[in-house]
Scaffold this motif. Structure first.
Motif, mmCIF file in Angstrom:
data_model
loop_
_atom_site.group_PDB
_atom_site.id
_atom_site.type_symbol
_atom_site.label_atom_id
_atom_site.label_comp_id
_atom_site.label_asym_id
_atom_site.label_seq_id
_atom_site.Cartn_x
_atom_site.Cartn_y
_atom_site.Cartn_z
ATOM 1 N N GLU A 14 -7.318 5.110 10.191
ATOM 2 C CA GLU A 14 -6.460 6.075 10.650
ATOM 3 C C GLU A 14 -5.043 5.236 11.096
ATOM 4 O OE1 GLU A 14 -9.485 9.414 12.576
ATOM 5 O OE2 GLU A 14 -8.450 7.766 14.075
ATOM 6 N N ILE A 15 -5.264 4.018 11.496
ATOM 7 C CA ILE A 15 -4.072 3.186 12.041
ATOM 8 C C ILE A 15 -3.027 2.910 10.951
ATOM 9 C CG2 ILE A 15 -3.427 0.933 12.975
ATOM 10 C CD1 ILE A 15 -5.848 1.373 14.653
ATOM 11 N N ILE A 16 -4.031 2.669 9.644
ATOM 12 C CA ILE A 16 -3.161 2.446 8.482
ATOM 13 C C ILE A 16 -2.238 3.545 7.804
ATOM 14 C CG2 ILE A 16 -3.502 1.511 5.724
ATOM 15 C CD1 ILE A 16 -5.612 0.110 6.625
ATOM 16 N N ASP A 17 -2.970 4.737 8.242
ATOM 17 C CA ASP A 17 -2.332 5.897 7.561
ATOM 18 C C ASP A 17 -1.022 6.276 8.884
ATOM 19 O OD1 ASP A 17 -3.852 6.651 5.722
ATOM 20 O OD2 ASP A 17 -5.559 7.782 6.938
ATOM 21 N N MET A 63 2.592 -3.878 6.652
ATOM 22 C CA MET A 63 1.385 -3.831 7.136
ATOM 23 C C MET A 63 0.357 -3.485 6.087
ATOM 24 S SD MET A 63 1.991 -2.025 10.774
ATOM 25 C CE MET A 63 0.355 -2.311 11.336
ATOM 26 N N MET A 64 0.813 -3.087 5.043
ATOM 27 C CA MET A 64 -0.439 -2.456 3.967
ATOM 28 C C MET A 64 0.184 -2.948 2.759
ATOM 29 S SD MET A 64 0.571 1.415 4.336
ATOM 30 C CE MET A 64 0.901 0.895 6.374
ATOM 31 N N ASN A 65 -0.635 -2.721 1.571
ATOM 32 C CA ASN A 65 -0.229 -2.829 -0.011
ATOM 33 C C ASN A 65 0.219 -1.402 -0.448
ATOM 34 O OD1 ASN A 65 -2.601 -1.846 -0.554
ATOM 35 N ND2 ASN A 65 -3.559 -3.636 -1.007
ATOM 36 N N GLN A 66 0.588 -1.571 -1.897
ATOM 37 C CA GLN A 66 1.034 -0.318 -2.446
ATOM 38 C C GLN A 66 -0.246 0.691 -2.828
ATOM 39 O OE1 GLN A 66 2.920 -1.067 -6.099
ATOM 40 N NE2 GLN A 66 4.831 -1.961 -5.126
ATOM 41 N N ASP A 67 -1.257 0.261 -2.713
ATOM 42 C CA ASP A 67 -2.365 1.247 -2.924
ATOM 43 C C ASP A 67 -2.852 1.957 -1.573
ATOM 44 O OD1 ASP A 67 -2.667 0.276 -5.430
ATOM 45 O OD2 ASP A 67 -4.310 -1.100 -5.128
#
Length: 317
Positions: A93-96, A106-110
């Motif tokens: 949920e934090i990544i979303d 904070m994240m990669n493309q996938d």
């Protein structure tokens, strides 16, 4: 500066001394290497001692007070409701939430595309996903062009009704004579609609012949001369030839030897395209926003006009 000129003519420096003999590049390089090997190294005045600081050591000046205050962490009070929601949120949920707020680092493309498409986060990545690269997709090599230039020229000369698409893309070592035969045959052809000559080594000489052809042939609708050796003046000549019969609807000429056209050439191209009422698509890299905006606006106006005429033709019939 014209890149086709030899290096000796690109600068104004002229040596007044007479040459002692012809230039032998191999002997010159061997002489330079020999001089470099035989020249002894200059000994150091002081021997190198690991860990010893020579001279005055540089000490960075202290930061200004304003920058120190800006670098300090700022505590933000989000309120009890948000603090409680974030404390109980899962990692996915934090990544979303980071994807929604635009924190791409904070994240990669996938993970980012999974958040936007609501597909669920990939398993086993989490916060470590930024350190793992996406697996490269291997695409098969494009097969060579099977077209035979001599055979296609004969079909163009015979004016075959079913032969409407000529594709010479990526065919190497096409001679000037074959280009001349092709353009001469196309002057009398009444069925060919698509002419693709990408990555065939076209120069300004062939571009001039092609421009003369486009001023005589009114059946060609698509012209593709991408990835060739045409200069900016040659591109202007081709675009200017489209105004003669106004039959070409798509013209592509990007990725030439001269990547940058320049403001003067782009403005000239813009003025020529604004006079063309039939051109719908243009494949050409433009550096200046004014030229891109004016060309895009004019092409969209041409597309709207064509759709409106087609709609009126359907309703009247």
């Amino acid at each position: 500066m014209d890149s086709f000129l030899p290096p000796s003519q690109r600068c104004s420096y002229d040596c007044e001394k007479d040459p002692t003999g012809p230039l032998n590049r191999k002997q010159l390089i061997e002489h330079i290497n020999k001089q470099a090997i035989e020249t002894p190294d200059k000994p150091e005045l002081k021997p190198y001692i690991p860990g010893t600081v020579r001279g005055k050591k540089w000490i960075p000046p202290p930061q200004p007070v304003k920058e120190q205050e800006a670098n300090e962490q700022i505590a933000i009070d989000l309120g009890d409701e948000y603090e409680q929601a974030l404390s109980s949120a899962t990692q996915d949920e934090i990544i979303d939430l980071a994807a929604i707020l635009g924190f791409h680092s904070m994240m990669n493309q996938d993970q980012y595309h999974a958040s936007l498409l609501n597909k669920g986060q990939p398993l086993g990545l989490g916060w470590d996903g930024i350190t793992k690269a996406t697996k490269q997709k291997i695409f098969p090599m494009e097969p060579p062009n099977p077209s035979d230039p001599d055979e296609t020229i004969q079909k163009v000369e015979d004016d075959e009704p079913k032969y409407i698409d000529l594709n010479w893309n990526n065919i190497k070592n096409v001679s000037h004579d074959k280009f001349d035969k092709l353009f001469k045959a196309l002057e009398k052809n009444t069925h060919l609609e698509t002419l693709s000559l990408a990555n065939t080594g076209l120069t300004d000489r062939e571009a001039e012949k092609l421009a003369e052809l486009l001023e005589k042939n009114d059946t060609i609708r698509v012209v593709n001369v991408e990835t060739n050796l045409i200069t900016p003046s040659g591109i202007v000549r081709l675009i200017k030839s489209l105004l003669k019969l106004k039959s070409v609807e798509e013209f592509r000429a990007s990725n030439q030897r001269s990547q940058v056209l320049g403001n003067k050439i782009e403005m000239e191209i813009t003025q020529l395209i604004e006079k063309n009422p039939t051109l719908l698509r243009l494949g050409l890299h433009l550096e200046y926003n004014d030229a891109r905006h004016r060309i895009a606006t004019h092409l969209q106006r041409n597309i709207d006009t064509k759709r409106r005429l087609a709609r009126l033709a359907v309703t009247s019939s």
